[in-house]
Scaffold this motif. Structure first.
Motif, PDB file in Angstrom:
ATOM      1  N   ARG A  99       0.833  -1.203   0.000  1.00  0.00           N
ATOM      2  CA  ARG A  99       0.000   0.000   0.000  1.00  0.00           C
ATOM      3  C   ARG A  99       0.869   1.256   0.000  1.00  0.00           C
ATOM      4  NH1 ARG A  99      -3.394  -2.890   3.690  1.00  0.00           N
ATOM      5  NH2 ARG A  99      -2.375  -1.809   5.432  1.00  0.00           N
ATOM      6  N   ALA A 100       1.944   1.221   0.790  1.00  0.00           N
ATOM      7  CA  ALA A 100       2.855   2.372   0.814  1.00  0.00           C
ATOM      8  C   ALA A 100       3.522   2.573  -0.541  1.00  0.00           C
ATOM      9  CB  ALA A 100       3.914   2.169   1.900  1.00  0.00           C
ATOM     10  N   GLU A 101       3.881   1.468  -1.196  1.00  0.00           N
ATOM     11  CA  GLU A 101       4.490   1.577  -2.517  1.00  0.00           C
ATOM     12  C   GLU A 101       3.514   2.171  -3.514  1.00  0.00           C
ATOM     13  OE1 GLU A 101       6.343  -1.262  -6.066  1.00  0.00           O
ATOM     14  OE2 GLU A 101       5.776  -2.131  -4.134  1.00  0.00           O
ATOM     15  N   ARG A 102       2.236   1.725  -3.493  1.00  0.00           N
ATOM     16  CA  ARG A 102       1.241   2.281  -4.413  1.00  0.00           C
ATOM     17  C   ARG A 102       1.008   3.759  -4.144  1.00  0.00           C
ATOM     18  NH1 ARG A 102      -1.220  -2.860  -3.555  1.00  0.00           N
ATOM     19  NH2 ARG A 102      -2.510  -1.984  -1.893  1.00  0.00           N
ATOM     20  N   ARG A 103       0.952   4.139  -2.851  1.00  0.00           N
ATOM     21  CA  ARG A 103       0.776   5.550  -2.529  1.00  0.00           C
ATOM     22  C   ARG A 103       1.948   6.379  -3.051  1.00  0.00           C
ATOM     23  NH1 ARG A 103      -1.023   3.608   2.554  1.00  0.00           N
ATOM     24  NH2 ARG A 103       1.054   4.050   3.409  1.00  0.00           N
ATOM     25  N   PHE A 104       3.158   5.852  -2.864  1.00  0.00           N
ATOM     26  CA  PHE A 104       4.337   6.583  -3.327  1.00  0.00           C
ATOM     27  C   PHE A 104       4.325   6.745  -4.847  1.00  0.00           C
ATOM     28  CE2 PHE A 104       8.807   6.598  -4.758  1.00  0.00           C
ATOM     29  CZ  PHE A 104       9.231   7.743  -4.109  1.00  0.00           C
ATOM     30  N   ARG A 105       3.968   5.699  -5.578  1.00  0.00           N
ATOM     31  CA  ARG A 105       3.919   5.784  -7.032  1.00  0.00           C
ATOM     32  C   ARG A 105       2.829   6.744  -7.483  1.00  0.00           C
ATOM     33  NH1 ARG A 105       3.793  -0.258  -9.310  1.00  0.00           N
ATOM     34  NH2 ARG A 105       3.706   0.938 -11.262  1.00  0.00           N
ATOM     35  N   THR A 106       1.716   6.747  -6.778  1.00  0.00           N
ATOM     36  CA  THR A 106       0.636   7.684  -7.120  1.00  0.00           C
ATOM     37  C   THR A 106       1.056   9.123  -6.891  1.00  0.00           C
ATOM     38  OG1 THR A 106      -1.017   6.009  -6.531  1.00  0.00           O
ATOM     39  CG2 THR A 106      -1.755   8.300  -6.655  1.00  0.00           C
ATOM     40  N   ILE A 107       1.737   9.356  -5.762  1.00  0.00           N
ATOM     41  CA  ILE A 107       2.209  10.719  -5.465  1.00  0.00           C
ATOM     42  C   ILE A 107       3.232  11.173  -6.505  1.00  0.00           C
ATOM     43  CG2 ILE A 107       3.494  12.122  -3.812  1.00  0.00           C
ATOM     44  CD1 ILE A 107       2.227  10.435  -1.593  1.00  0.00           C
ATOM     45  N   CYS A 108       4.154  10.288  -6.868  1.00  0.00           N
ATOM     46  CA  CYS A 108       5.156  10.644  -7.883  1.00  0.00           C
ATOM     47  C   CYS A 108       4.504  10.937  -9.240  1.00  0.00           C
ATOM     48  CB  CYS A 108       6.177   9.519  -8.028  1.00  0.00           C
ATOM     49  SG  CYS A 108       7.236   9.293  -6.583  1.00  0.00           S
ATOM     50  N   GLY A 109       3.553  10.098  -9.613  1.00  0.00           N
ATOM     51  CA  GLY A 109       2.851  10.348 -10.870  1.00  0.00           C
ATOM     52  C   GLY A 109       2.082  11.655 -10.839  1.00  0.00           C
ATOM     53  N   GLY A 110       1.446  11.939  -9.700  1.00  0.00           N
ATOM     54  CA  GLY A 110       0.732  13.204  -9.573  1.00  0.00           C
ATOM     55  C   GLY A 110       1.661  14.404  -9.641  1.00  0.00           C
ATOM     56  N   ALA A 111       2.842  14.261  -9.037  1.00  0.00           N
ATOM     57  CA  ALA A 111       3.811  15.362  -9.092  1.00  0.00           C
ATOM     58  C   ALA A 111       4.264  15.623 -10.529  1.00  0.00           C
ATOM     59  CB  ALA A 111       5.011  15.036  -8.208  1.00  0.00           C
ATOM     60  N   ILE A 112       4.488  14.536 -11.271  1.00  0.00           N
ATOM     61  CA  ILE A 112       4.896  14.706 -12.672  1.00  0.00           C
ATOM     62  C   ILE A 112       3.784  15.366 -13.478  1.00  0.00           C
ATOM     63  CG2 ILE A 112       5.502  13.466 -14.783  1.00  0.00           C
ATOM     64  CD1 ILE A 112       6.924  11.412 -13.044  1.00  0.00           C
ATOM     65  N   LEU A 113       2.544  14.905 -13.281  1.00  0.00           N
ATOM     66  CA  LEU A 113       1.430  15.508 -14.010  1.00  0.00           C
ATOM     67  C   LEU A 113       1.252  16.974 -13.642  1.00  0.00           C
ATOM     68  CD1 LEU A 113      -1.242  12.639 -13.833  1.00  0.00           C
ATOM     69  CD2 LEU A 113       0.141  13.349 -15.802  1.00  0.00           C
ATOM     70  N   LEU A 114       1.441  17.312 -12.359  1.00  0.00           N
ATOM     71  CA  LEU A 114       1.324  18.708 -11.943  1.00  0.00           C
ATOM     72  C   LEU A 114       2.408  19.564 -12.585  1.00  0.00           C
ATOM     73  CD1 LEU A 114      -0.194  20.693 -10.101  1.00  0.00           C
ATOM     74  CD2 LEU A 114       1.442  20.124  -8.284  1.00  0.00           C
ATOM     75  N   ALA A 115       3.644  19.032 -12.626  1.00  0.00           N
ATOM     76  CA  ALA A 115       4.734  19.773 -13.260  1.00  0.00           C
ATOM     77  C   ALA A 115       4.467  19.975 -14.748  1.00  0.00           C
ATOM     78  CB  ALA A 115       6.055  19.028 -13.050  1.00  0.00           C
ATOM     79  N   VAL A 116       3.976  18.938 -15.427  1.00  0.00           N
ATOM     80  CA  VAL A 116       3.657  19.060 -16.849  1.00  0.00           C
ATOM     81  C   VAL A 116       2.527  20.065 -17.066  1.00  0.00           C
ATOM     82  CG1 VAL A 116       2.749  17.812 -18.850  1.00  0.00           C
ATOM     83  CG2 VAL A 116       4.489  16.752 -17.405  1.00  0.00           C
ATOM     84  N   ALA A 117       1.528  20.047 -16.167  1.00  0.00           N
ATOM     85  CA  ALA A 117       0.420  20.997 -16.294  1.00  0.00           C
ATOM     86  C   ALA A 117       0.908  22.437 -16.153  1.00  0.00           C
ATOM     87  CB  ALA A 117      -0.652  20.693 -15.250  1.00  0.00           C
ATOM     88  N   PHE A 118       1.788  22.682 -15.169  1.00  0.00           N
ATOM     89  CA  PHE A 118       2.344  24.025 -15.005  1.00  0.00           C
ATOM     90  C   PHE A 118       3.157  24.431 -16.232  1.00  0.00           C
ATOM     91  CE2 PHE A 118       1.733  23.636 -10.304  1.00  0.00           C
ATOM     92  CZ  PHE A 118       1.020  24.820 -10.147  1.00  0.00           C
ATOM     93  N   LEU A 119       3.927  23.481 -16.784  1.00  0.00           N
ATOM     94  CA  LEU A 119       4.748  23.776 -17.958  1.00  0.00           C
ATOM     95  C   LEU A 119       3.872  24.103 -19.163  1.00  0.00           C
ATOM     96  CD1 LEU A 119       7.722  23.871 -18.870  1.00  0.00           C
ATOM     97  CD2 LEU A 119       7.485  21.484 -19.582  1.00  0.00           C
TER      98      LEU A 119
END
Length: 388
Positions: free
Chosen positions: A17-37
């Motif tokens: 569960r911790a691994e899935r949460r971490f991967r979700t957070i990382c993916g969300g961070a990438i999507l947020l960075a791409v959205a800002f860009l």
């Protein structure tokens, strides 16, 4: 791969569960960075693309002694509120260069005032009713058109927004890059070669290496203060010149070139050095004939990235005076000059609405240059990189 019985193991379930949460957070961070860009580029393009087109008016320019002494008389009363003052100001210079123009009337397309251009782009309504009527009449008669903004690339800076361009800043940026390369590249590469291939491992060498790494993280404005103190106040290099700017930015780029060059030299396998030494080559011959040719792609890649960072710097250049008003391109490295980032900074402080799109257009040009240089570095690395 899950272990057998992991469904019944609370500890493993918590780990997954911790691994899935971490991967979700990382993916969300990438999507947020791409959205800002994407939002950033969309906003810059939305504001900057209109600057690449401007309004022209077809006017009859009369060359006479009266128009030379009083240029506004060169056009009819009806067109004076529409034609840019920049066109009228150059009439005396045109007659001085070509006296045969006296006594003639020439019809040509000339830039319109920035207020007219902004009105046609829907950015302002601050025009008198008679001027608005004149604009509509000119449009209906085909004497007003939208054209590609060639003066943006061929003119220098101007107090009139419709006449302002990036040519003088582009020339200053080219001077700056050439001087930065000529100053920083040979010194940086030679320093890297000495530290990596010849310097003994002692306290002095370690101190130098630490200081070089620290200089790479120093705020750029401090290099501007250093350039002001050393090159201008001590050596007397002309202020606001491309020479002092290139030397200052060269100091800032030097640690980056040294670090990247050392990494490229370190990537060359030791068996190549040992094999050359076994064949009777000297240390210098090993470096010159084997290590440097193999590490050159990595050295050039780091240099291009350092120059790409240098062309986008503004703070140190403001300190040494490269933010001057430069209407004409410099013809030597000791003349007053400016660069693209400083030109954008100057336009951003202007109150006229037309300078907003000029600022965004300058940023677009600067981004194109930076992305091109970084793409060249990537292609160079992929083309010549060797995997050992």
């Amino acid at each position: 791969m899950k272990l057998k019985g992991s469904r019944d193991n609370p500890l493993l379930r918590r780990r997954y569960r911790a691994e899935r949460r971490f991967r979700t957070i990382c993916g969300g961070a990438i999507l947020l960075a791409v959205a800002f860009l994407v939002a950033f580029f969309a906003d810059i393009l939305n504001q900057g693309l209109p600057a690449f087109y401007y309004t022209e008016v077809k006017a009859q320019i009369t060359y006479s002694q009266d128009t030379v002494e009083l240029p506004p008389l060169a056009v009819s009363d009806k067109l004076r509120p529409v034609v840019s003052r920049g066109v009228l100001r150059v009439i005396p210079q045109e007659v001085e260069k070509n006296p045969d123009l006296l006594g003639t009337t020439v019809e040509r397309w000339v830039p319109a005032k920035s207020d007219i251009d902004q009105f046609r782009k829907g950015h302002t309504n601050k025009l008198d009713d008679d001027v608005v009527q004149t604009v509509h009449e000119l449009e209906q008669s085909g004497r007003l058109r939208t054209a590609f903004n060639t003066p943006f690339f061929t003119n220098g800076d101007s107090k009139l927004p419709e006449m302002a361009g990036i040519w003088s800043a582009a020339v200053g940026s080219i001077y700056l890059l050439v001087l930065t390369f000529l100053f920083a590249f040979p010194i940086g590469v030679m320093t890297a070669v000495y530290l990596e291939e010849f310097a003994p491992d002692n306290r002095l060498t370690q101190t130098i290496e630490v200081n070089i790494n620290n200089l790479a993280a120093v705020p750029s404005i401090l290099f501007g203060l250093l350039g002001l103190a050393v090159f201008i106040n001590f050596f007397g290099v002309p202020r606001s010149s491309a020479l002092v700017g290139g030397l200052t930015i060269g100091l800032m780029t030097l640690p980056i070139i040294i670090i990247s060059s050392r990494a490229a030299l370190r990537a060359v396998p030791d068996p190549i050095r040992l094999g050359a030494l076994a064949m009777g080559a000297t240390r210098w011959q090993v470096v010159r004939d084997h290590v440097l040719p193999l590490s050159l792609p990595g050295i050039l890649t780091g240099t291009i990235i350092g120059l790409a960072q240098a062309i986008g710097e503004t703070a140190p250049l403001i300190i040494v005076g490269l933010i001057a008003y430069i209407p004409d391109a410099p013809t030597s490295i000791t003349q007053a000059a400016t660069v693209l980032p400083a030109q954008v900074f100057t336009w951003a402080s202007m109150p006229e609405r037309a300078y907003v799109e000029k600022t965004a257009a300058g940023i677009v040009v600067l981004l194109v240059v930076l992305l091109s240089m970084n793409a060249a570095a990537v292609l160079l690395r992929r083309r010549f990189e060797r995997r050992w």
